[in-house]
Design a protein around this motif. Structure first.
Motif, PDB file in Angstrom:
ATOM      1  N   VAL A   9      15.714  46.274  22.905  1.00 44.82           N
ATOM      2  CA  VAL A   9      14.902  46.137  24.119  1.00 44.82           C
ATOM      3  C   VAL A   9      13.427  46.063  23.750  1.00 44.82           C
ATOM      4  N   GLY A  10      12.661  45.395  24.624  1.00 46.92           N
ATOM      5  CA  GLY A  10      11.213  45.334  24.392  1.00 46.92           C
ATOM      6  C   GLY A  10      10.503  44.889  25.643  1.00 46.92           C
ATOM      7  N   MET A  11       9.252  45.253  25.753  1.00 48.38           N
ATOM      8  CA  MET A  11       8.467  44.764  26.886  1.00 48.38           C
ATOM      9  C   MET A  11       7.004  44.645  26.520  1.00 48.38           C
ATOM     10  N   SER A  12       6.293  43.829  27.270  1.00 48.02           N
ATOM     11  CA  SER A  12       4.845  43.721  27.111  1.00 48.02           C
ATOM     12  C   SER A  12       4.221  44.813  27.962  1.00 48.02           C
ATOM     13  N   LYS A  13       2.963  45.026  27.793  1.00 45.97           N
ATOM     14  CA  LYS A  13       2.210  45.849  28.736  1.00 45.97           C
ATOM     15  C   LYS A  13       2.342  45.195  30.106  1.00 45.97           C
ATOM     16  N   PHE A  14       2.432  45.996  31.163  1.00 42.99           N
ATOM     17  CA  PHE A  14       2.400  45.475  32.532  1.00 42.99           C
ATOM     18  C   PHE A  14       1.008  45.724  33.102  1.00 42.99           C
ATOM     19  N   GLY A  15       0.467  44.733  33.800  1.00 44.55           N
ATOM     20  CA  GLY A  15      -0.839  44.939  34.424  1.00 44.55           C
ATOM     21  C   GLY A  15      -1.532  43.636  34.749  1.00 44.55           C
ATOM     22  N   GLU A  16      -2.822  43.732  34.940  1.00 46.21           N
ATOM     23  CA  GLU A  16      -3.640  42.556  35.208  1.00 46.21           C
ATOM     24  C   GLU A  16      -4.161  42.102  33.852  1.00 46.21           C
ATOM     25  N   LEU A  17      -3.460  41.179  33.225  1.00 44.59           N
ATOM     26  CA  LEU A  17      -3.685  40.891  31.799  1.00 44.59           C
ATOM     27  C   LEU A  17      -4.326  39.515  31.622  1.00 44.59           C
ATOM     28  N   TRP A  18      -5.623  39.473  31.862  1.00 38.58           N
ATOM     29  CA  TRP A  18      -6.315  38.188  31.828  1.00 38.58           C
ATOM     30  C   TRP A  18      -6.364  37.566  30.437  1.00 38.58           C
ATOM     31  N   ASP A  19      -6.169  38.360  29.400  1.00 28.75           N
ATOM     32  CA  ASP A  19      -6.245  37.822  28.037  1.00 28.75           C
ATOM     33  C   ASP A  19      -4.964  37.119  27.600  1.00 28.75           C
ATOM     34  N   TYR A  20      -3.892  37.291  28.371  1.00 30.33           N
ATOM     35  CA  TYR A  20      -2.604  36.740  27.928  1.00 30.33           C
ATOM     36  C   TYR A  20      -2.025  35.755  28.930  1.00 30.33           C
ATOM     37  N   ASN A  21      -1.442  34.671  28.431  1.00 29.62           N
ATOM     38  CA  ASN A  21      -0.738  33.744  29.307  1.00 29.62           C
ATOM     39  C   ASN A  21       0.757  34.084  29.300  1.00 29.62           C
ATOM     40  N   LEU A  22       1.536  33.311  30.047  1.00 32.32           N
ATOM     41  CA  LEU A  22       2.973  33.597  30.167  1.00 32.32           C
ATOM     42  C   LEU A  22       3.659  33.583  28.796  1.00 32.32           C
ATOM     43  N   ARG A  23       3.295  32.597  27.954  1.00 38.53           N
ATOM     44  CA  ARG A  23       3.882  32.510  26.605  1.00 38.53           C
ATOM     45  C   ARG A  23       3.614  33.774  25.796  1.00 38.53           C
ATOM     46  N   ASP A  24       2.352  34.221  25.828  1.00 41.70           N
ATOM     47  CA  ASP A  24       1.978  35.418  25.058  1.00 41.70           C
ATOM     48  C   ASP A  24       2.840  36.612  25.476  1.00 41.70           C
ATOM     49  N   LEU A  25       2.968  36.778  26.788  1.00 42.15           N
ATOM     50  CA  LEU A  25       3.674  37.958  27.309  1.00 42.15           C
ATOM     51  C   LEU A  25       5.141  37.951  26.905  1.00 42.15           C
ATOM     52  N   VAL A  26       5.776  36.785  27.062  1.00 45.40           N
ATOM     53  CA  VAL A  26       7.209  36.732  26.794  1.00 45.40           C
ATOM     54  C   VAL A  26       7.470  36.847  25.289  1.00 45.40           C
ATOM     55  N   VAL A  27       6.554  36.363  24.480  1.00 48.47           N
ATOM     56  CA  VAL A  27       6.712  36.506  23.025  1.00 48.47           C
ATOM     57  C   VAL A  27       6.525  37.974  22.611  1.00 48.47           C
ATOM     58  N   GLN A  28       5.554  38.654  23.233  1.00 45.76           N
ATOM     59  CA  GLN A  28       5.366  40.086  22.917  1.00 45.76           C
ATOM     60  C   GLN A  28       6.653  40.873  23.192  1.00 45.76           C
ATOM     61  N   ALA A  29       7.254  40.622  24.359  1.00 47.90           N
ATOM     62  CA  ALA A  29       8.478  41.339  24.730  1.00 47.90           C
ATOM     63  C   ALA A  29       9.638  40.926  23.830  1.00 47.90           C
ATOM     64  N   GLY A  30       9.767  39.632  23.597  1.00 50.53           N
ATOM     65  CA  GLY A  30      10.890  39.108  22.819  1.00 50.53           C
ATOM     66  C   GLY A  30      10.856  39.567  21.365  1.00 50.53           C
ATOM     67  N   VAL A  31       9.675  39.535  20.771  1.00 48.60           N
ATOM     68  CA  VAL A  31       9.546  39.956  19.370  1.00 48.60           C
ATOM     69  C   VAL A  31       9.906  41.433  19.230  1.00 48.60           C
ATOM     70  N   GLU A  32       9.443  42.216  20.218  1.00 48.43           N
ATOM     71  CA  GLU A  32       9.751  43.652  20.179  1.00 48.43           C
ATOM     72  C   GLU A  32      11.269  43.886  20.303  1.00 48.43           C
ATOM     73  N   ALA A  33      11.924  43.123  21.177  1.00 53.57           N
ATOM     74  CA  ALA A  33      13.372  43.300  21.375  1.00 53.57           C
ATOM     75  C   ALA A  33      14.162  42.899  20.123  1.00 53.57           C
ATOM     76  N   ILE A  34      13.757  41.799  19.496  1.00 53.08           N
ATOM     77  CA  ILE A  34      14.464  41.338  18.290  1.00 53.08           C
ATOM     78  C   ILE A  34      14.263  42.332  17.139  1.00 53.08           C
ATOM     79  N   ARG A  35      13.050  42.863  17.036  1.00 58.45           N
ATOM     80  CA  ARG A  35      12.767  43.866  16.006  1.00 58.45           C
ATOM     81  C   ARG A  35      13.571  45.142  16.292  1.00 58.45           C
ATOM     82  N   ASP A  36      13.592  45.543  17.561  1.00 61.92           N
ATOM     83  CA  ASP A  36      14.320  46.741  17.969  1.00 61.92           C
ATOM     84  C   ASP A  36      15.820  46.601  17.679  1.00 61.92           C
ATOM     85  N   ALA A  37      16.332  45.375  17.792  1.00 64.56           N
ATOM     86  CA  ALA A  37      17.762  45.119  17.551  1.00 64.56           C
ATOM     87  C   ALA A  37      18.041  44.973  16.053  1.00 64.56           C
ATOM     88  N   ASN A  38      16.988  44.993  15.271  1.00 62.26           N
ATOM     89  CA  ASN A  38      17.118  44.807  13.824  1.00 62.26           C
ATOM     90  C   ASN A  38      17.819  43.483  13.496  1.00 62.26           C
TER      91      ASN A  38
END
Lengths: 386, 133
Positions: A9-38
């Motif tokens: 499992v993984g997630m990005s920070k939730f909030g008003e995130l002007w520095d990140y676009n949709l791609r950035d957010l989904v990659v942050q969550a996805g990378v964390e989930a793949i790492r978490d799953a080893n």
């Protein structure tokens, strides 16, 4: 059907995130989930993406292909699933079926919504798409307005008070203090809620979930394979979904979400347990009245007693049933397509004992409850500790 | 939402005159009209029905934060009306003090402006409700 587990499992920070676009957010969550799953990434055979309104909010459709591309997962099949605010849970449920059917053994689910690039008025209009455009929205209905209509009936029929509703928001804010991913990590009081600006009587601003950017991702795996792969999995013991009329006015009762009751009853049957066995629940508190109805419709409290139970602290951490330990939609934030997936992430952390300052002791079963619109879609999942 | 002309035009029957449908098999009224009776499905027999426009307030709220195109009306009373024939619909209550609205009050349909794009744009008309004597 094959049995299915959550292995990462993984997630990005939730909030008003002007520095990140949709791609950035989904990659942050996805990378964390793949790492978490080893995992390395190449083991993943299919992708399901949940997004409600990216076309209206940022002009971008075809989100599933975008996620697969951004995550470097091409050429696996990538499918978007939409069910308003329940899109994330529906993506998760379709991934579950993809493995349960035997078609795949390892699948990723991503939920995402990038909402703050649009103005508040544009976001509110886009979210209105979850209701009946021609017969509710065109008449001047808003989502706070529709839930206010439910709140009014609940107050009338069961004596629920504005303080009882406010207590759900206060509790969720208190929980979010312990969640580093949450949008609002600060406590509020019942008076803060009661004195906040009126949106649609009896609902005030602090009864309403916010507009949020964020993404969440989970990796599902065939249970037998998961057991060989890791010690850190949780089992999906129920996946249920129901629908109801798109328009609120077509329902017999305004004091329940019938689709929730039907999905919950089916989920408890699949899991072979009753609501008393659930130790932690992430429920759909898009508005405070929604949480009060949810804790009743899910069977934690009798119909009409959800408000009092909330005010009495029975849904706090340490209460009879811990509800929305993440902070819920209200305080963790509500990036609509991500919410259902985030609920799974939070419950998985609780079942794995990794929920930090908000951890429930010895929890064996956790439940997620995700609603689309005013209740035309409801999805309930039950997860079990390894 | 910004409704386009065809969307409004094709539903003027419902919007201007509150014409919905009634299932002759089970007696249930629908507003807007339905092509399929959810209770009877294939055994249903739907015919047009003109509603009287009379009913009672089933639930209401005062909308203070409006969607695009409705800012002009704020604050406005939004209600679910239980029509006398049995169907429920969503509509605004006009010509009334928002503080004096109560569940159960009798209402009747009035024909009003629903929405305005901009000073030179499309004006949408349709049903709202006012308190009945």
């Amino acid at each position: 059907m094959k049995k299915v587990a959550v292995v990462g499992v993984g997630m990005s920070k939730f909030g008003e995130l002007w520095d990140y676009n949709l791609r950035d957010l989904v990659v942050q969550a996805g990378v964390e989930a793949i790492r978490d799953a080893n995992l390395e990434g190449s083991e993943i055979q299919a992708l399901y993406g949940g997004t409600m309104a990216s076309g209206r909010l940022i002009g971008q459709e075809h989100i599933s292909a975008l996620i697969a591309d951004a995550m470097g997962l091409n050429p696996i099949p990538a499918t978007r699933v939409e069910g308003a605010c329940a899109s994330g849970s529906l993506a998760f449920r379709n991934a579950y079926f993809a493995i349960a059917s035997g078609a795949y053994d390892t699948v990723v689910v991503g939920g995402v919504e990038k909402m703050t690039d649009a103005s508040t008025a544009e976001a509110v209009t886009a979210l209105g798409g979850a209701g009946d455009q021609e017969w509710e929205l065109l008449q001047g209905a808003t989502f706070p307005g529709l839930y206010a209509l439910m709140a009014r009936r609940h107050m009338l029929e069961y004596g629920t008070t504005e303080e009882m509703l406010a207590a759900a928001s206060v509790k969720n804010h208190a929980n979010a203090v312990h969640n580093k991913y949450a949008q609002f990590r600060r406590e509020i009081t019942i008076d803060d809620v009661l004195n906040s600006k009126k949106v649609a009587d009896p609902l005030k601003v602090l009864d309403c979930s916010p507009i949020t950017d964020g993404a969440a991702a989970v990796i599902l795996m065939d249970l037998d394979k998961a057991k060989q792969h890791t010690d850190n999995y949780v089992e999906i013991v129920a996946s249920a979904q129901a629908s109801d009329t798109l328009a609120l006015h077509d329902r017999e009762s305004l004091t329940e979400i019938r689709a929730t009751k039907i999905a919950a009853s089916e989920a408890y049957k699949q899991a072979g347990i009753g609501p008393e066995k659930i130790g932690v629940a992430e429920v759909h508190d898009c508005f405070t009245i929604a949480e009060v109805m949810a804790v009743e419709d899910l069977g934690f409290f009798k119909k009409g007693e959800g408000g009092k139970a909330t005010l009495d602290g029975e849904t706090k951490i340490g209460g009879k049933i811990a509800v929305n330990t993440s902070g819920g939609l209200k305080a963790c934030g509500h990036p609509v397509g991500a919410t259902g997936v985030k609920q799974i992430v939070e419950v998985a952390w609780q079942l794995r004992g990794q929920a930090e300052g908000r951890q429930i002791d010895g929890v064996e079963y956790g439940l997620t409850h995700n609603v689309g619109g005013s209740g035309a879609t409801a999805v309930v999942h039950i997860l079990k500790r390894r | 939402m910004k409704p386009g002309l065809p969307l409004l035009w094709r539903r003027t029957k419902e919007r201007y005159n509150l014409i919905g449908s009634k299932c002759e098999s089970c007696g249930t009224h629908y507003m807007p009209g339905r092509a399929v009776c959810p209770k009877c499905r294939r055994k249903g027999k739907l015919v047009e029905h003109k509603f009287s426009g009379k009913g009672r307030i089933y639930s209401y709220t005062v909308v203070r934060v409006a969607p695009e195109g409705y800012e002009y009306f704020v604050p406005y009373v939004l209600a679910i009306i239980n029509l006398d024939e049995g169907a429920k619909i969503t509509g605004q209550i006009v010509d009334a003090d928002p503080d004096k609205i109560e569940v159960g009050q009798k209402v009747e349909m009035v024909f009003r402006k629903i929405h305005e794009d901009n000073p030179e744009g499309l004006i949408t008309y349709g049903f709202k409700f006012k308190l009945a004597d």
